[in-house]
Design a protein around this motif. Structure first.
Motif, PDB file in Angstrom:
ATOM      1  N   ALA A   1       0.835  -1.205   0.000  1.00 27.19           N
ATOM      2  CA  ALA A   1       0.000   0.000   0.000  1.00 27.19           C
ATOM      3  C   ALA A   1       0.873   1.259   0.000  1.00 27.19           C
ATOM      4  CB  ALA A   1      -0.918  -0.003   1.208  1.00 27.19           C
ATOM      5  N   LEU A   2       0.475   2.216  -0.840  1.00 23.80           N
ATOM      6  CA  LEU A   2       1.193   3.497  -0.931  1.00 23.80           C
ATOM      7  C   LEU A   2       0.189   4.637  -0.963  1.00 23.80           C
ATOM      8  CD1 LEU A   2       3.790   2.569  -3.713  1.00 23.80           C
ATOM      9  CD2 LEU A   2       4.251   2.848  -1.267  1.00 23.80           C
ATOM     10  N   ASP A   3       0.591   5.776  -0.430  1.00 23.15           N
ATOM     11  CA  ASP A   3      -0.291   6.934  -0.457  1.00 23.15           C
ATOM     12  C   ASP A   3      -0.114   7.711  -1.764  1.00 23.15           C
ATOM     13  OD1 ASP A   3       1.596   9.321  -0.040  1.00 23.15           O
ATOM     14  OD2 ASP A   3       2.135   8.025   1.642  1.00 23.15           O
ATOM     15  N   PHE A   4      -1.042   8.618  -2.018  1.00 25.60           N
ATOM     16  CA  PHE A   4      -1.089   9.383  -3.262  1.00 25.60           C
ATOM     17  C   PHE A   4       0.222  10.124  -3.510  1.00 25.60           C
ATOM     18  CE2 PHE A   4      -1.999  13.045  -5.890  1.00 25.60           C
ATOM     19  CZ  PHE A   4      -2.832  12.540  -6.876  1.00 25.60           C
ATOM     20  N   THR A   5       0.735  10.796  -2.505  1.00 26.47           N
ATOM     21  CA  THR A   5       1.950  11.595  -2.669  1.00 26.47           C
ATOM     22  C   THR A   5       3.149  10.718  -3.005  1.00 26.47           C
ATOM     23  OG1 THR A   5       1.083  13.247  -1.136  1.00 26.47           O
ATOM     24  CG2 THR A   5       3.449  13.297  -1.560  1.00 26.47           C
ATOM     25  N   THR A   6       3.257   9.576  -2.365  1.00 24.02           N
ATOM     26  CA  THR A   6       4.360   8.664  -2.656  1.00 24.02           C
ATOM     27  C   THR A   6       4.272   8.174  -4.101  1.00 24.02           C
ATOM     28  OG1 THR A   6       4.483   7.976  -0.342  1.00 24.02           O
ATOM     29  CG2 THR A   6       5.499   6.522  -1.969  1.00 24.02           C
ATOM     30  N   LEU A   7       3.073   7.790  -4.543  1.00 21.43           N
ATOM     31  CA  LEU A   7       2.894   7.360  -5.928  1.00 21.43           C
ATOM     32  C   LEU A   7       3.231   8.489  -6.900  1.00 21.43           C
ATOM     33  CD1 LEU A   7      -0.386   5.245  -5.726  1.00 21.43           C
ATOM     34  CD2 LEU A   7       1.850   4.433  -6.505  1.00 21.43           C
ATOM     35  N   LYS A   8       2.766   9.674  -6.592  1.00 26.63           N
ATOM     36  CA  LYS A   8       3.024  10.830  -7.456  1.00 26.63           C
ATOM     37  C   LYS A   8       4.521  11.064  -7.610  1.00 26.63           C
ATOM     38  CE  LYS A   8       2.657  15.746  -7.218  1.00 26.63           C
ATOM     39  NZ  LYS A   8       2.144  16.883  -6.492  1.00 26.63           N
ATOM     40  N   ASN A   9       5.244  11.024  -6.512  1.00 20.45           N
ATOM     41  CA  ASN A   9       6.691  11.236  -6.556  1.00 20.45           C
ATOM     42  C   ASN A   9       7.410  10.075  -7.239  1.00 20.45           C
ATOM     43  OD1 ASN A   9       6.414  13.692  -5.243  1.00 20.45           O
ATOM     44  ND2 ASN A   9       6.713  12.797  -3.223  1.00 20.45           N
ATOM     45  N   ARG A  10       6.992   8.866  -6.943  1.00 20.45           N
ATOM     46  CA  ARG A  10       7.626   7.676  -7.527  1.00 20.45           C
ATOM     47  C   ARG A  10       7.483   7.667  -9.036  1.00 20.45           C
ATOM     48  NH1 ARG A  10       7.543   2.621  -4.818  1.00 20.45           N
ATOM     49  NH2 ARG A  10       8.298   3.918  -3.127  1.00 20.45           N
ATOM     50  N   LEU A  11       6.300   8.069  -9.527  1.00 15.49           N
ATOM     51  CA  LEU A  11       6.022   8.017 -10.959  1.00 15.49           C
ATOM     52  C   LEU A  11       6.331   9.330 -11.671  1.00 15.49           C
ATOM     53  CD1 LEU A  11       2.674   6.056 -10.728  1.00 15.49           C
ATOM     54  CD2 LEU A  11       4.923   5.155 -11.284  1.00 15.49           C
ATOM     55  N   ASP A  12       6.700  10.339 -10.917  1.00 13.75           N
ATOM     56  CA  ASP A  12       7.042  11.653 -11.471  1.00 13.75           C
ATOM     57  C   ASP A  12       5.935  12.155 -12.404  1.00 13.75           C
ATOM     58  OD1 ASP A  12       8.575  13.938 -11.841  1.00 13.75           O
ATOM     59  OD2 ASP A  12       9.653  13.086 -13.554  1.00 13.75           O
TER      60      ASP A  12
ATOM     61  N   THR B   1      -7.787  -0.628  -4.607  1.00 16.05           N
ATOM     62  CA  THR B   1      -8.749  -0.044  -3.677  1.00 16.05           C
ATOM     63  C   THR B   1      -8.082   1.157  -3.020  1.00 16.05           C
ATOM     64  OG1 THR B   1      -8.021  -1.464  -1.867  1.00 16.05           O
ATOM     65  CG2 THR B   1      -9.906  -2.222  -3.169  1.00 16.05           C
ATOM     66  N   SER B   2      -8.896   2.022  -2.463  1.00 16.49           N
ATOM     67  CA  SER B   2      -8.354   3.188  -1.765  1.00 16.49           C
ATOM     68  C   SER B   2      -8.977   3.311  -0.386  1.00 16.49           C
ATOM     69  CB  SER B   2      -8.602   4.468  -2.558  1.00 16.49           C
ATOM     70  OG  SER B   2      -9.980   4.713  -2.686  1.00 16.49           O
ATOM     71  N   LYS B   3      -8.213   3.876   0.510  1.00 16.41           N
ATOM     72  CA  LYS B   3      -8.684   4.120   1.870  1.00 16.41           C
ATOM     73  C   LYS B   3      -8.336   5.559   2.217  1.00 16.41           C
ATOM     74  CE  LYS B   3      -8.178   2.463   6.595  1.00 16.41           C
ATOM     75  NZ  LYS B   3      -7.468   1.544   7.478  1.00 16.41           N
ATOM     76  N   LYS B   4      -9.356   6.321   2.584  1.00 17.77           N
ATOM     77  CA  LYS B   4      -9.156   7.727   2.927  1.00 17.77           C
ATOM     78  C   LYS B   4      -9.128   7.889   4.440  1.00 17.77           C
ATOM     79  CE  LYS B   4     -11.434   9.203  -1.252  1.00 17.77           C
ATOM     80  NZ  LYS B   4     -10.856  10.250  -2.036  1.00 17.77           N
ATOM     81  N   ALA B   5      -8.213   8.716   4.890  1.00 17.45           N
ATOM     82  CA  ALA B   5      -8.087   8.997   6.318  1.00 17.45           C
ATOM     83  C   ALA B   5      -7.564  10.419   6.484  1.00 17.45           C
ATOM     84  CB  ALA B   5      -7.133   8.000   6.968  1.00 17.45           C
ATOM     85  N   PHE B   6      -7.602  10.887   7.715  1.00 14.95           N
ATOM     86  CA  PHE B   6      -7.011  12.184   8.033  1.00 14.95           C
ATOM     87  C   PHE B   6      -5.807  11.955   8.936  1.00 14.95           C
ATOM     88  CE2 PHE B   6     -11.112  13.625   6.599  1.00 14.95           C
ATOM     89  CZ  PHE B   6     -10.806  14.821   5.970  1.00 14.95           C
ATOM     90  N   VAL B   7      -4.697  12.551   8.559  1.00 11.41           N
ATOM     91  CA  VAL B   7      -3.473  12.474   9.342  1.00 11.41           C
ATOM     92  C   VAL B   7      -3.082  13.902   9.673  1.00 11.41           C
ATOM     93  CG1 VAL B   7      -1.063  11.754   9.360  1.00 11.41           C
ATOM     94  CG2 VAL B   7      -2.772  10.347   8.190  1.00 11.41           C
ATOM     95  N   ALA B   8      -3.063  14.219  10.965  1.00 12.67           N
ATOM     96  CA  ALA B   8      -2.780  15.589  11.416  1.00 12.67           C
ATOM     97  C   ALA B   8      -3.691  16.590  10.699  1.00 12.67           C
ATOM     98  CB  ALA B   8      -1.310  15.934  11.210  1.00 12.67           C
ATOM     99  N   LEU B   9      -4.964  16.275  10.650  1.00 11.24           N
ATOM    100  CA  LEU B   9      -6.004  17.106  10.048  1.00 11.24           C
ATOM    101  C   LEU B   9      -5.861  17.279   8.537  1.00 11.24           C
ATOM    102  CD1 LEU B   9      -6.307  19.881  12.787  1.00 11.24           C
ATOM    103  CD2 LEU B   9      -7.721  17.840  12.498  1.00 11.24           C
ATOM    104  N   ARG B  10      -5.015  16.489   7.900  1.00  9.13           N
ATOM    105  CA  ARG B  10      -4.844  16.550   6.452  1.00  9.13           C
ATOM    106  C   ARG B  10      -5.331  15.235   5.845  1.00  9.13           C
ATOM    107  NH1 ARG B  10       0.611  18.882   4.409  1.00  9.13           N
ATOM    108  NH2 ARG B  10      -0.764  19.155   2.646  1.00  9.13           N
ATOM    109  N   PRO B  11      -6.033  15.331   4.719  1.00 13.29           N
ATOM    110  CA  PRO B  11      -6.513  14.099   4.080  1.00 13.29           C
ATOM    111  C   PRO B  11      -5.351  13.289   3.505  1.00 13.29           C
ATOM    112  CG  PRO B  11      -7.007  15.994   2.705  1.00 13.29           C
ATOM    113  CD  PRO B  11      -6.435  16.521   3.990  1.00 13.29           C
ATOM    114  N   LYS B  12      -5.459  11.972   3.644  1.00 17.11           N
ATOM    115  CA  LYS B  12      -4.440  11.076   3.098  1.00 17.11           C
ATOM    116  C   LYS B  12      -5.156   9.866   2.517  1.00 17.11           C
ATOM    117  CE  LYS B  12      -0.269   8.539   4.288  1.00 17.11           C
ATOM    118  NZ  LYS B  12       0.735   8.285   5.329  1.00 17.11           N
ATOM    119  N   THR B  13      -4.913   9.604   1.224  1.00 13.55           N
ATOM    120  CA  THR B  13      -5.511   8.457   0.564  1.00 13.55           C
ATOM    121  C   THR B  13      -4.420   7.445   0.280  1.00 13.55           C
ATOM    122  OG1 THR B  13      -7.143   9.903  -0.474  1.00 13.55           O
ATOM    123  CG2 THR B  13      -6.922   7.696  -1.379  1.00 13.55           C
ATOM    124  N   THR B  14      -4.669   6.217   0.687  1.00 15.02           N
ATOM    125  CA  THR B  14      -3.718   5.127   0.492  1.00 15.02           C
ATOM    126  C   THR B  14      -4.340   4.119  -0.472  1.00 15.02           C
ATOM    127  OG1 THR B  14      -2.894   5.449   2.726  1.00 15.02           O
ATOM    128  CG2 THR B  14      -2.343   3.368   1.673  1.00 15.02           C
TER     129      THR B  14
END
Length: 107
Positions: free
Chosen positions: A30-41, A61-74
């Motif tokens: 499982a990877l979050d959106f930002t990690t995928l974005k950076n990995r795939l440039d 599949t995706s799972k949405k959560a809040f981490v430190a009041l910021r949305p994070k999708t994995t």
């Protein structure tokens, strides 16, 4: 010479960004959106479009959560996504072998 059958290629996996997503999730889990974005440039809009198509096919599949009041999708690859990736790679191996055999017979 036997015809080359491209009908077995899964077009949902075939594009470079989608293949990158599927490969990254298969290899790393499982990877979050930002990690995928950076990995795939790639940019947000493009990545989001491809993630949506893979989710629509049931490959991720995706799972949405809040981490430190910021949305994070994995994102995570599904069993059917894993099977689609393996089938795609097997088809590519067959195509490569065919080309190598054809090239060797011309030498």
């Amino acid at each position: 010479m036997a015809p080359i059958d491209f009908n077995g290629l899964d077009t949902a996996v075939h594009g470079p960004v989608r293949l990158g997503i599927m490969t990254a999730l298969q290899v790393d889990g499982a990877l979050d959106f930002t990690t995928l974005k950076n990995r795939l440039d790639t940019v947000d809009g493009s990545l989001n479009l491809h993630l949506g198509k893979l989710a629509e096919c049931g490959y991720i599949t995706s799972k949405k959560a809040f981490v430190a009041l910021r949305p994070k999708t994995t994102y995570k690859i599904t069993p059917s996504g894993r099977k689609a990736l393996i089938n795609y790679l097997q088809n590519m191996k067959s195509l490569i072998a065919y080309i190598e055999d054809t090239d060797a017979s011309k030498a």
